[in-house]
Design a protein around this motif. Structure first.
Motif, PDB file in Angstrom:
ATOM      1  N   ARG A 140      -2.745 -10.290 -11.263  1.00  0.00           N
ATOM      2  CA  ARG A 140      -2.215  -9.301 -10.198  1.00  0.00           C
ATOM      3  C   ARG A 140      -2.959  -8.801  -9.250  1.00  0.00           C
ATOM      4  O   ARG A 140      -4.244  -8.501  -9.832  1.00  0.00           O
ATOM      5  N   CYS A 141      -2.327  -8.706  -8.299  1.00  0.00           N
ATOM      6  CA  CYS A 141      -3.532  -8.067  -7.005  1.00  0.00           C
ATOM      7  C   CYS A 141      -3.718  -6.312  -7.242  1.00  0.00           C
ATOM      8  O   CYS A 141      -2.948  -5.952  -8.019  1.00  0.00           O
ATOM      9  N   GLY A 142      -4.908  -6.096  -7.288  1.00  0.00           N
ATOM     10  CA  GLY A 142      -5.440  -4.632  -7.466  1.00  0.00           C
ATOM     11  C   GLY A 142      -4.769  -3.662  -6.587  1.00  0.00           C
ATOM     12  O   GLY A 142      -4.881  -2.265  -6.883  1.00  0.00           O
ATOM     13  N   LEU A 143      -4.080  -3.850  -5.702  1.00  0.00           N
ATOM     14  CA  LEU A 143      -3.364  -2.980  -4.757  1.00  0.00           C
ATOM     15  C   LEU A 143      -2.206  -3.188  -4.890  1.00  0.00           C
ATOM     16  O   LEU A 143      -1.300  -2.273  -5.275  1.00  0.00           O
ATOM     17  N   CYS A 144      -1.511  -4.270  -4.478  1.00  0.00           N
ATOM     18  CA  CYS A 144       0.051  -4.218  -4.434  1.00  0.00           C
ATOM     19  C   CYS A 144       0.783  -4.732  -5.788  1.00  0.00           C
ATOM     20  O   CYS A 144       1.846  -4.565  -5.918  1.00  0.00           O
ATOM     21  N   GLY A 145      -0.202  -5.324  -6.657  1.00  0.00           N
ATOM     22  CA  GLY A 145       0.376  -5.564  -7.884  1.00  0.00           C
ATOM     23  C   GLY A 145       0.987  -6.956  -8.057  1.00  0.00           C
ATOM     24  O   GLY A 145       1.413  -7.413  -9.074  1.00  0.00           O
ATOM     25  N   LEU A 155      -7.904  -9.111  -4.899  1.00  0.00           N
ATOM     26  CA  LEU A 155      -6.746  -8.821  -3.896  1.00  0.00           C
ATOM     27  C   LEU A 155      -5.905 -10.082  -3.551  1.00  0.00           C
ATOM     28  O   LEU A 155      -6.697 -11.221  -3.340  1.00  0.00           O
ATOM     29  N   CYS A 156      -4.554 -10.050  -3.319  1.00  0.00           N
ATOM     30  CA  CYS A 156      -3.809 -10.852  -2.598  1.00  0.00           C
ATOM     31  C   CYS A 156      -4.444 -11.008  -1.167  1.00  0.00           C
ATOM     32  O   CYS A 156      -4.933 -10.208  -0.644  1.00  0.00           O
ATOM     33  N   GLY A 157      -3.908 -12.045  -0.551  1.00  0.00           N
ATOM     34  CA  GLY A 157      -4.306 -12.665   0.889  1.00  0.00           C
ATOM     35  C   GLY A 157      -3.827 -11.557   1.916  1.00  0.00           C
ATOM     36  O   GLY A 157      -4.622 -11.129   2.554  1.00  0.00           O
ATOM     37  N   ASP A 158      -2.610 -10.829   1.804  1.00  0.00           N
ATOM     38  CA  ASP A 158      -2.009  -9.791   2.394  1.00  0.00           C
ATOM     39  C   ASP A 158      -2.862  -8.410   2.409  1.00  0.00           C
ATOM     40  O   ASP A 158      -3.249  -8.061   3.370  1.00  0.00           O
ATOM     41  N   CYS A 159      -3.475  -7.911   0.943  1.00  0.00           N
ATOM     42  CA  CYS A 159      -4.102  -6.802   1.060  1.00  0.00           C
ATOM     43  C   CYS A 159      -5.259  -6.921   1.360  1.00  0.00           C
ATOM     44  O   CYS A 159      -5.977  -6.157   2.243  1.00  0.00           O
ATOM     45  N   ASN A 160      -5.983  -8.314   1.220  1.00  0.00           N
ATOM     46  CA  ASN A 160      -7.322  -8.256   1.756  1.00  0.00           C
ATOM     47  C   ASN A 160      -7.417  -8.344   3.266  1.00  0.00           C
ATOM     48  O   ASN A 160      -8.396  -7.859   3.914  1.00  0.00           O
TER      49      ASN A 160
HETATM   50 ZN   LIG Z   1      -1.868  -7.424  -2.672  1.00  0.00          ZN
END
Ligand SMILES: [Zn+2]
Length: 276
Positions: free
Chosen positions: A18-23, A71-76
Motif C-alpha cells: 500500500r502506498c504510504g500516502l494514498c493507500g 509511494l505509488c507513481g502518482d504520489c511520488n
Molecule cells: Zn499513492
C-alpha cells in the motif's frame, strides 16, 4: 549461530504494497528520502545495517542514494513536481552552516539568514517520511489523505510534532519508528515516528514526549511550517526560528548510552555515506 540478516523492514522490494500516502495497493515506485535535489543522488552510498545475532554493523555499500519503494507513481510525482526544488534550495542554502561556519552559528546562538518556502519544504519532508514509514498512514490517516490530495490546509494532528535541526558530517540515516531510552548518564528519550538525518538537515516526526532529547537540544519546532501557503517562497528563517541547534544522531554520538527499540515489521532503516 544465526545467519546475518538485515535489520529493519525491507522497503526496496517490488512486492505489492500500500502506498504510504494514498493507500492504494500497487508496485510502489522509488522515492529518494530526502529528495535527490538535496544531494541524495548517485554519489551517496547506501549501507544496510546487518545483525549477526550478537551485534549490528554496516553491510556492503551500493551507490544511488537512500531510497525506498514507499509511494505509488502518482504520489511520488506529486511530491517531485511541487516540492523537491524548494527542499533542494533550502538544503543548499544551509550547507555552509553544516561545514566550517557552524562554529559561528553556535557562538551567536542564532538562525541562519536564509530565505525559503516553509510550506513546500515541510511537505517535501512529510512526503518522504510517509514513503519511509507505512505505519504513519495507519496511525494518522487524515494527514496522509490531506498530503495525498495536496490540500492547501494540511494540518498535523494534535500529538504530532515536526522538529528540525542542523547536522553535519558524512553519515546519513533515515528510518521509520524508533523508540530509544538513554540508560547511562542523563535520563532521556528519543522517540520518533520517522527520522531523516541527511546533512545539513536533521528532521524528526515525533509525539510531544517527556524528557525528550529533542527538547534538551532545542530542536526547532516546525509543526506549523506546513500551514504556510505554497506561494510563500521567501520566508526568512530568522523570523520563524530563534536559533537552530547543530546536532548529531544520538546513536552516532554515544551509542553505548542508549537502548534502541524498533520493529522489523514496521521500521525501515537505511544508513548512507555522503561523498567527500
Ligand atoms: Zn499513492
Amino acid at each position: 549461530m544465526r545467519a546475518a540478516r538485515n535489520l529493519g523492514l525491507d522497503m526496496r522490494s517490488r512486492q505489492l504494497r500500500r502506498c504510504g500516502l494514498c493507500g492504494n495497493t500497487s508496485i510502489l515506485t522509488r522515492s529518494h528520502v530526502p529528495p535527490q535535489t538535496a544531494g541524495n543522488d548517485a554519489g551517496v552510498s547506501r549501507m544496510a545495517i546487518v545483525e549477526d545475532g550478537k551485534r549490528a554493523f554496516l553491510g556492503r555499500r551500493s551507490d544511488g542514494g537512500l531510497w525506498v519503494r514507499g509511494l505509488c507513481g502518482d504520489c511520488n510525482n506529486l511530491g517531485g513536481r511541487r516540492y523537491d526544488t524548494a527542499y533542494g534550495d533550502f538544503a543548499k542554502a544551509l550547507r555552509p552552516y553544516g561545514g566550517a561556519a557552524r562554529h559561528l552559528l553556535v557562538e551567536r546562538n542564532s538562525a541562519p539568514a536564509v530565505l525559503f518556502a516553509p510550506g513546500l519544504v515541510s511537505r517535501a519532508i512529510l512526503h518522504g517520511m510517509h514513503a519511509l514509514s507505512p505505519h504513519l498512514r495507519e496511525k494518522f490517516p487524515i494527514l496522509a489523505d490531506q498530503l495525498a490530495a495536496d490540500e492547501e490546509a494540511v494540518r498535523l494532528p494534535p500529538g504530532l510534532r515536526l522538529r528540525v535541526a542542523l547536522t553535519y558530517g558524512l553519515t546519513a540515516r533515515v528510518s521509520g519508528a524508533v523508540h530509544a531510552q538513554r540508560v547511562l548518564d542523563l535520563r532521556e528519550t528519543y522517540y520518533v515516528f520517522a527520522e531523516v538525518f541527511f546533512p545539513p538537515l536533521a528532521w524528526a516526526l515525533c509525539p510531544p514526549h517527556h524528557e525528550s532529547i529533542l527538547d534538551r537540544e532545542r530542536w526547532v519546532d516546525a509543526t506549523d511550517w506546513v500551514r504556510y501557503s505554497r506561494e510563500r517562497t521567501s520566508v526568512d528563517l530568522r523570523n520563524i526560528a530563534s536559533g537552530v541547534p547543530i546536532v548529531q544522531h544520538p546513536l552516532h554520538q554515544n551509542p553505548d548510552d542508549w537502548v534502541y527499540m524498533f520493529s522489523d515489521k514496521i521500521t525501515p532503516l537505511l544508513e548512507g555515506r555522503l561523498p567527500h
